[in-house]
Motif scaffolding. Structure first.
Motif, PDB file in Angstrom:
ATOM      1  N   ALA A 245       0.828  -1.208   0.000  1.00 12.94           N
ATOM      2  CA  ALA A 245       0.000   0.000   0.000  1.00 12.94           C
ATOM      3  C   ALA A 245       0.862   1.257   0.000  1.00 12.94           C
ATOM      4  CB  ALA A 245      -0.929  -0.005   1.209  1.00 12.94           C
ATOM      5  N   ALA A 246       1.968   1.224   0.749  1.00 14.66           N
ATOM      6  CA  ALA A 246       2.869   2.377   0.778  1.00 14.66           C
ATOM      7  C   ALA A 246       3.457   2.640  -0.601  1.00 14.66           C
ATOM      8  CB  ALA A 246       3.978   2.144   1.801  1.00 14.66           C
ATOM      9  N   LEU A 247       3.839   1.568  -1.307  1.00 10.66           N
ATOM     10  CA  LEU A 247       4.366   1.752  -2.654  1.00 10.66           C
ATOM     11  C   LEU A 247       3.291   2.290  -3.589  1.00 10.66           C
ATOM     12  CD1 LEU A 247       6.568   1.442  -4.800  1.00 10.66           C
ATOM     13  CD2 LEU A 247       5.800  -0.918  -5.119  1.00 10.66           C
ATOM     14  N   ARG A 248       2.090   1.714  -3.501  1.00 11.03           N
ATOM     15  CA  ARG A 248       1.023   2.156  -4.419  1.00 11.03           C
ATOM     16  C   ARG A 248       0.572   3.581  -4.127  1.00 11.03           C
ATOM     17  NH1 ARG A 248      -1.233  -3.297  -3.498  1.00 11.03           N
ATOM     18  NH2 ARG A 248      -0.586  -4.613  -5.262  1.00 11.03           N
ATOM     19  N   SER A 249       0.851   4.085  -2.943  1.00  8.78           N
ATOM     20  CA  SER A 249       0.488   5.478  -2.647  1.00  8.78           C
ATOM     21  C   SER A 249       1.287   6.451  -3.499  1.00  8.78           C
ATOM     22  CB  SER A 249       0.706   5.781  -1.156  1.00  8.78           C
ATOM     23  OG  SER A 249       2.091   5.849  -0.833  1.00  8.78           O
ATOM     24  N   VAL A 250       2.452   6.007  -3.974  1.00 10.23           N
ATOM     25  CA  VAL A 250       3.272   6.882  -4.823  1.00 10.23           C
ATOM     26  C   VAL A 250       3.437   6.340  -6.240  1.00 10.23           C
ATOM     27  CG1 VAL A 250       4.526   7.898  -2.886  1.00 10.23           C
ATOM     28  CG2 VAL A 250       5.422   5.822  -3.973  1.00 10.23           C
ATOM     29  N   GLN A 251       3.186   5.038  -6.415  1.00  8.09           N
ATOM     30  CA  GLN A 251       3.233   4.402  -7.741  1.00  8.09           C
ATOM     31  C   GLN A 251       1.989   3.515  -7.875  1.00  8.09           C
ATOM     32  OE1 GLN A 251       5.168   4.649 -10.351  1.00  8.09           O
ATOM     33  NE2 GLN A 251       6.877   5.872  -9.586  1.00  8.09           N
ATOM     34  N   PRO A 252       0.831   4.107  -8.182  1.00  6.78           N
ATOM     35  CA  PRO A 252      -0.438   3.364  -8.182  1.00  6.78           C
ATOM     36  C   PRO A 252      -0.463   2.161  -9.117  1.00  6.78           C
ATOM     37  CG  PRO A 252      -0.843   5.727  -8.269  1.00  6.78           C
ATOM     38  CD  PRO A 252       0.624   5.542  -8.467  1.00  6.78           C
ATOM     39  N   GLU A 253       0.330   2.178 -10.181  1.00  6.89           N
ATOM     40  CA  GLU A 253       0.325   1.082 -11.145  1.00  6.89           C
ATOM     41  C   GLU A 253       1.374   0.009 -10.844  1.00  6.89           C
ATOM     42  OE1 GLU A 253      -2.064   1.016 -13.432  1.00  6.89           O
ATOM     43  OE2 GLU A 253      -2.736   2.899 -12.516  1.00  6.89           O
ATOM     44  N   ALA A 254       2.022   0.097  -9.691  1.00  4.38           N
ATOM     45  CA  ALA A 254       3.102  -0.841  -9.371  1.00  4.38           C
ATOM     46  C   ALA A 254       2.598  -2.282  -9.316  1.00  4.38           C
ATOM     47  CB  ALA A 254       3.739  -0.465  -8.038  1.00  4.38           C
ATOM     48  N   TRP A 255       3.450  -3.196  -9.767  1.00  2.00           N
ATOM     49  CA  TRP A 255       3.180  -4.629  -9.686  1.00  2.00           C
ATOM     50  C   TRP A 255       3.713  -5.137  -8.355  1.00  2.00           C
ATOM     51  CZ3 TRP A 255       2.733  -8.066 -14.428  1.00  2.00           C
ATOM     52  CH2 TRP A 255       2.236  -7.353 -15.523  1.00  2.00           C
ATOM     53  N   THR A 256       3.045  -6.149  -7.805  1.00  2.23           N
ATOM     54  CA  THR A 256       3.504  -6.735  -6.548  1.00  2.23           C
ATOM     55  C   THR A 256       3.466  -8.254  -6.643  1.00  2.23           C
ATOM     56  OG1 THR A 256       1.269  -6.629  -5.602  1.00  2.23           O
ATOM     57  CG2 THR A 256       2.749  -4.775  -5.150  1.00  2.23           C
ATOM     58  N   GLY A 257       4.305  -8.899  -5.845  1.00  2.00           N
ATOM     59  CA  GLY A 257       4.340 -10.354  -5.846  1.00  2.00           C
ATOM     60  C   GLY A 257       4.846 -10.892  -4.514  1.00  2.00           C
ATOM     61  N   VAL A 258       4.374 -12.080  -4.147  1.00  3.97           N
ATOM     62  CA  VAL A 258       4.779 -12.762  -2.916  1.00  3.97           C
ATOM     63  C   VAL A 258       5.155 -14.196  -3.271  1.00  3.97           C
ATOM     64  CG1 VAL A 258       4.073 -13.539  -0.617  1.00  3.97           C
ATOM     65  CG2 VAL A 258       3.255 -11.328  -1.499  1.00  3.97           C
ATOM     66  N   ILE A 259       6.295 -14.648  -2.772  1.00  6.83           N
ATOM     67  CA  ILE A 259       6.732 -16.025  -2.990  1.00  6.83           C
ATOM     68  C   ILE A 259       6.491 -16.810  -1.711  1.00  6.83           C
ATOM     69  CG2 ILE A 259       8.714 -17.505  -3.477  1.00  6.83           C
ATOM     70  CD1 ILE A 259       9.700 -15.359  -5.374  1.00  6.83           C
ATOM     71  N   PRO A 260       5.596 -17.792  -1.732  1.00  9.62           N
ATOM     72  CA  PRO A 260       5.181 -18.499  -0.519  1.00  9.62           C
ATOM     73  C   PRO A 260       6.348 -19.170   0.199  1.00  9.62           C
ATOM     74  CG  PRO A 260       3.684 -18.994  -2.336  1.00  9.62           C
ATOM     75  CD  PRO A 260       4.854 -18.253  -2.919  1.00  9.62           C
ATOM     76  N   GLY A 261       6.318 -19.080   1.535  1.00  9.18           N
ATOM     77  CA  GLY A 261       7.223 -19.834   2.369  1.00  9.18           C
ATOM     78  C   GLY A 261       8.647 -19.354   2.430  1.00  9.18           C
ATOM     79  N   ALA A 262       9.001 -18.310   1.696  1.00  4.41           N
ATOM     80  CA  ALA A 262      10.388 -17.850   1.634  1.00  4.41           C
ATOM     81  C   ALA A 262      10.606 -16.668   2.566  1.00  4.41           C
ATOM     82  CB  ALA A 262      10.754 -17.464   0.205  1.00  4.41           C
ATOM     83  N   GLY A 263      11.876 -16.451   2.917  1.00  2.64           N
ATOM     84  CA  GLY A 263      12.236 -15.362   3.798  1.00  2.64           C
ATOM     85  C   GLY A 263      12.806 -14.164   3.063  1.00  2.64           C
ATOM     86  N   HIS A 264      13.579 -13.365   3.791  1.00  2.00           N
ATOM     87  CA  HIS A 264      14.108 -12.102   3.261  1.00  2.00           C
ATOM     88  C   HIS A 264      15.018 -12.342   2.054  1.00  2.00           C
ATOM     89  CE1 HIS A 264      15.230  -7.925   3.345  1.00  2.00           C
ATOM     90  NE2 HIS A 264      16.491  -8.167   3.664  1.00  2.00           N
ATOM     91  N   TRP A 265      15.916 -13.305   2.143  1.00  2.00           N
ATOM     92  CA  TRP A 265      16.823 -13.619   1.027  1.00  2.00           C
ATOM     93  C   TRP A 265      16.109 -14.564   0.075  1.00  2.00           C
ATOM     94  CZ3 TRP A 265      22.306 -16.178   1.890  1.00  2.00           C
ATOM     95  CH2 TRP A 265      23.087 -16.012   0.740  1.00  2.00           C
ATOM     96  N   VAL A 266      15.012 -14.101  -0.444  1.00  2.00           N
ATOM     97  CA  VAL A 266      14.118 -14.918  -1.265  1.00  2.00           C
ATOM     98  C   VAL A 266      14.800 -15.389  -2.536  1.00  2.00           C
ATOM     99  CG1 VAL A 266      13.095 -12.836  -2.283  1.00  2.00           C
ATOM    100  CG2 VAL A 266      11.821 -14.985  -2.348  1.00  2.00           C
ATOM    101  N   ALA A 267      15.693 -14.581  -3.088  1.00  2.00           N
ATOM    102  CA  ALA A 267      16.369 -14.957  -4.329  1.00  2.00           C
ATOM    103  C   ALA A 267      17.265 -16.170  -4.144  1.00  2.00           C
ATOM    104  CB  ALA A 267      17.187 -13.786  -4.856  1.00  2.00           C
ATOM    105  N   TYR A 268      17.669 -16.441  -2.919  1.00  2.00           N
ATOM    106  CA  TYR A 268      18.470 -17.636  -2.627  1.00  2.00           C
ATOM    107  C   TYR A 268      17.584 -18.774  -2.129  1.00  2.00           C
ATOM    108  CZ  TYR A 268      22.313 -20.556  -1.019  1.00  2.00           C
ATOM    109  OH  TYR A 268      23.196 -21.594  -0.851  1.00  2.00           O
ATOM    110  N   GLU A 269      16.761 -18.492  -1.128  1.00  2.00           N
ATOM    111  CA  GLU A 269      15.991 -19.565  -0.492  1.00  2.00           C
ATOM    112  C   GLU A 269      14.974 -20.182  -1.442  1.00  2.00           C
ATOM    113  OE1 GLU A 269      13.781 -20.537   3.753  1.00  2.00           O
ATOM    114  OE2 GLU A 269      13.976 -18.448   3.120  1.00  2.00           O
ATOM    115  N   ALA A 270      14.395 -19.388  -2.295  1.00  2.00           N
ATOM    116  CA  ALA A 270      13.414 -19.870  -3.283  1.00  2.00           C
ATOM    117  C   ALA A 270      13.882 -19.449  -4.673  1.00  2.00           C
ATOM    118  CB  ALA A 270      12.030 -19.320  -2.979  1.00  2.00           C
TER     119      ALA A 270
END
Length: 288
Positions: A245-270
């Motif tokens: 929501a904070a991002l969309r308040s300044v970039q309303p068309e922003a894309w968002t995504g969530v990778i299930p079960g992964a943590g902060h270092w998502v690019a490594y863990e998942a």
């Protein structure tokens, strides 16, 4: 384990050395020294900015798969890895300016590129996007702080005075506390990357994380913006929607995504899921 993550048969140090040896290495000015850049693959450039106290090694599990589709450009951020310290600055903006100038020298001022930043690299990506012109096609923020909502407090163990098994145990604790959702996914390669990064880190970026610096800078971006998190990212869970929501308040068309079960270092863990989502979002946003 996320995405079939397991310890590799190849020794971690050998794997990282092999990956580094396969890159083209360049240097650009940074403070009183140089900024180190590594490039893999050919085609349209995708610039990856690693996280705080990190290096290009944060992307070790993504470089090969991404380089089959894109030119992958990974710098060591100023003050981290093999890059020299930046001049003193009270905000990330001057550091981002060094990175943006380096991108122009590495790729050529007229070459268009996509940018993806993780954690502190996401904050810097926002500032690069605010400064960039038409050369920046898109920016993807991963595990981002500095959007406004208060981040979760993570207690980490100081490792600089430790050696041997005590140091390895501290790395494992810190990775479990901040970087991974499932401690079982902390393999020898992750520990080797954490050790190398910690030994070479000089610039402390944590003071920027609690600000609104990313929200304020990304508001100025003139290209498509995306924000991705691991579902159990320690700095955002359980309030990912507040950050979207904070991002969309300044970039309303922003894309968002969530990778299930992964943590902060998502690019490594998942890694497989992350790489697939990043490539898919780039294709759908800009047709590449």
């Amino acid at each position: 384990m996320q995405d079939g993550l397991s310890s590799t048969i190849e020794a971690p140090e050998a794997m990282l050395a092999r990956l580094q040896a396969g890159a083209r290495r360049l240097e650009t000015p940074c403070g009183d020294g140089t900024m180190a850049w590594h490039i893999w693959g050919e085609g349209e450039p995708l610039v990856l900015l690693h996280g705080g106290s990190g290096s290009w090694r944060h992307w070790a599990r993504n470089i090969g798969p991404l380089a089959r589709h894109r030119m992958v450009v990974c710098p060591d951020i100023p003050g981290l890895g093999d890059s020299a310290m930046p001049p003193p600055a009270e905000s990330p903006a001057p550091v981002a300016a060094i990175i943006r100038a380096g991108i122009g020298q590495v790729l050529g001022e007229a070459m268009r590129y996509d940018l993806c930043g993780f954690s502190y690299g996401a904050l810097l990506s926002g500032h690069v996007a605010a400064q960039a012109g038409d050369e920046l096609r898109s920016v993807t923020l991963v595990g981002a702080g500095a959007l406004g909502p208060k981040r979760q407090v993570t207690e980490l163990t100081k490792v600089r005075s430790l050696e041997g098994e005590a140091r390895v145990a501290a790395h494992r604790h810190n990775l479990a506390a901040l970087m991974f959702a499932d401690p079982a996914n902390i393999d020898p390669l992750a520990l080797a990357i954490q050790e190398w990064n910690t030994r070479h880190a000089r610039f402390v970026s944590r003071g920027f994380a609690g600000s609104t610096g990313l929200r304020d800078s990304i508001a100025e971006a003139r290209c498509p913006v995306a924000l991705l998190y691991g579902e159990r990212d320690a700095i955002a869970w359980p309030e990912l929607e507040l950050r979207f929501a904070a991002l969309r308040s300044v970039q309303p068309e922003a894309w968002t995504g969530v990778i299930p079960g992964a943590g902060h270092w998502v690019a490594y863990e998942a890694a497989e899921s992350f790489t697939a989502m990043l490539l898919d979002m780039l294709r759908r946003r800009i047709g590449s």
